[in-house]
Scaffold this motif. Structure first.
Motif, PDB file in Angstrom:
ATOM      1  N   VAL A  23       0.840  -1.206   0.000  1.00  0.00           N
ATOM      2  CA  VAL A  23       0.000   0.000   0.000  1.00  0.00           C
ATOM      3  C   VAL A  23       0.871   1.251   0.000  1.00  0.00           C
ATOM      4  N   VAL A  24       1.878   1.292   0.862  1.00  0.00           N
ATOM      5  CA  VAL A  24       2.746   2.470   0.944  1.00  0.00           C
ATOM      6  C   VAL A  24       3.487   2.688  -0.379  1.00  0.00           C
ATOM      7  N   THR A  25       4.003   1.602  -0.953  1.00  0.00           N
ATOM      8  CA  THR A  25       4.771   1.712  -2.203  1.00  0.00           C
ATOM      9  C   THR A  25       3.923   2.278  -3.334  1.00  0.00           C
ATOM     10  N   ASN A  30       2.560   5.874  -3.053  1.00  0.00           N
ATOM     11  CA  ASN A  30       3.578   6.889  -3.346  1.00  0.00           C
ATOM     12  C   ASN A  30       4.197   6.747  -4.730  1.00  0.00           C
ATOM     13  N   ASN A  31       3.716   5.803  -5.534  1.00  0.00           N
ATOM     14  CA  ASN A  31       4.310   5.579  -6.853  1.00  0.00           C
ATOM     15  C   ASN A  31       4.163   6.828  -7.728  1.00  0.00           C
ATOM     16  N   VAL A  66      -2.868  10.112 -10.851  1.00  0.00           N
ATOM     17  CA  VAL A  66      -2.785   9.677  -9.460  1.00  0.00           C
ATOM     18  C   VAL A  66      -2.358  10.839  -8.573  1.00  0.00           C
ATOM     19  N   MET A  67      -2.374  10.606  -7.278  1.00  0.00           N
ATOM     20  CA  MET A  67      -2.176  11.679  -6.329  1.00  0.00           C
ATOM     21  C   MET A  67      -0.769  12.283  -6.391  1.00  0.00           C
ATOM     22  N   THR A  68       0.247  11.453  -6.562  1.00  0.00           N
ATOM     23  CA  THR A  68       1.614  11.983  -6.605  1.00  0.00           C
ATOM     24  C   THR A  68       1.817  12.885  -7.817  1.00  0.00           C
TER      25      THR A  68
END
Length: 275
Positions: free
Chosen positions: A203-205, A208-209, A224-226
């Motif tokens: 999930v963390v990876t 933050n991708n 995506v968010m990043t």
């Protein structure tokens, strides 16, 4: 005794310095997100907001930025990748750990060797493949490179599956269980802590991708968010409080995730014998 106390004090100071260096970016993100643009421009960077305001967060989810869509896309990607990673990594890891077939160990080490290949090396071939099959700028282009498992996940689970007593598996076979039954009733239940840890890491990876979504998508539909956060900063627009609001919003779910599953993570470290 005095020397031992000095060593303990030095270690404590080093740990405090390391903790401060680790937490400082997060504190800076939160304090900047709670400042107005005028406060940010007229006060020192490290000064606390006076008074705090949620104006930047409200602006972030307003019509101008519409940060809801990137969060929803990111959540969908994470859920699909998480389910695929857990399912296919468990199957592959069990095969490498317990099943006998020609070339098993050689195939495993060759596959594990792909961990040494930087992601940047595979971006162009993956991009060309997705473009050829018409998947560029689609949801499936975001998840297909990751949904079938990863070398790290398979390695982690394989090493744990090898520690499961063979007697448990033999007993299940004597009771008439096949491979799927052994996985369902023996392997997975005793592996819940390590599976929880793998789920948190996944999930963390993928929350933050950044690189792959940046390359394979364009426009706002599958952003995506990043990528959306990076897009808040342009050559002509430098609204740092809004950018820090976006990073704060992105951090909060991960902190909550860790707080909820921290005991399982610690337990999995104990089980696997990592130090």
């Amino acid at each position: 005794m005095r020397r031992g106390r000095l060593v303990d004090a030095a270690v404590l100071v080093a740990l405090l310095v390391g903790a401060a260096a680790t937490l400082a970016p997060f504190v800076l993100s939160v304090t900047t997100a709670l400042k107005t643009t005028r406060q940010f421009a007229s006060t020192p960077v490290l000064s606390p907001p006076a008074p705090p305001t949620v104006e930047n967060i409200v602006t972030l989810f307003g019509r101008d930025y519409d940060f809801v869509t990137p969060i929803a896309v990111t959540a969908q990607v994470v859920v699909v990748v998480l389910v695929g990673q857990l399912l296919f990594s468990v199957l592959a890891a069990y095969a490498f750990a317990r099943l006998e077939f020609p070339g098993r160990d050689a195939l495993f080490w060759v596959y594990l060797g792909t961990l040494m290949v930087p992601q940047a090396v595979t971006v162009i071939p993956l991009y060309l493949m997705m473009t050829e099959v018409g998947l560029r700028n689609t949801f499936w282009a975001l998840v297909l490179p990751y949904v079938l498992g990863s070398p790290f996940a398979i390695f982690l689970l394989r090493e744990h599956f090898r520690t499961i007593p063979q007697d448990l598996i033999d007993a299940a076979r004597l009771d008439g269980a096949g491979t799927v039954g052994i996985l369902r009733h023996v392997v997975v239940p005793v592996s819940r802590p390590i599976l929880t840890t793998l789920a948190v890491i996944t999930v963390v990876t993928h929350w933050n991708n950044f690189l792959w979504p940046l390359v394979i998508t364009s426009g706002r539909t599958w952003q995506v968010m990043t990528v959306a956060t990076a897009g808040l900063q342009t050559q002509y627009n430098g609204n740092w409080p809004v950018v820090m609001a976006a990073t704060t919003v992105a951090i909060v779910p991960l902190i909550v995730l860790f707080l909820v599953f921290r005991h399982s993570v610690v337990r999995s470290i104990t089980i696997t014998g990592f130090r």
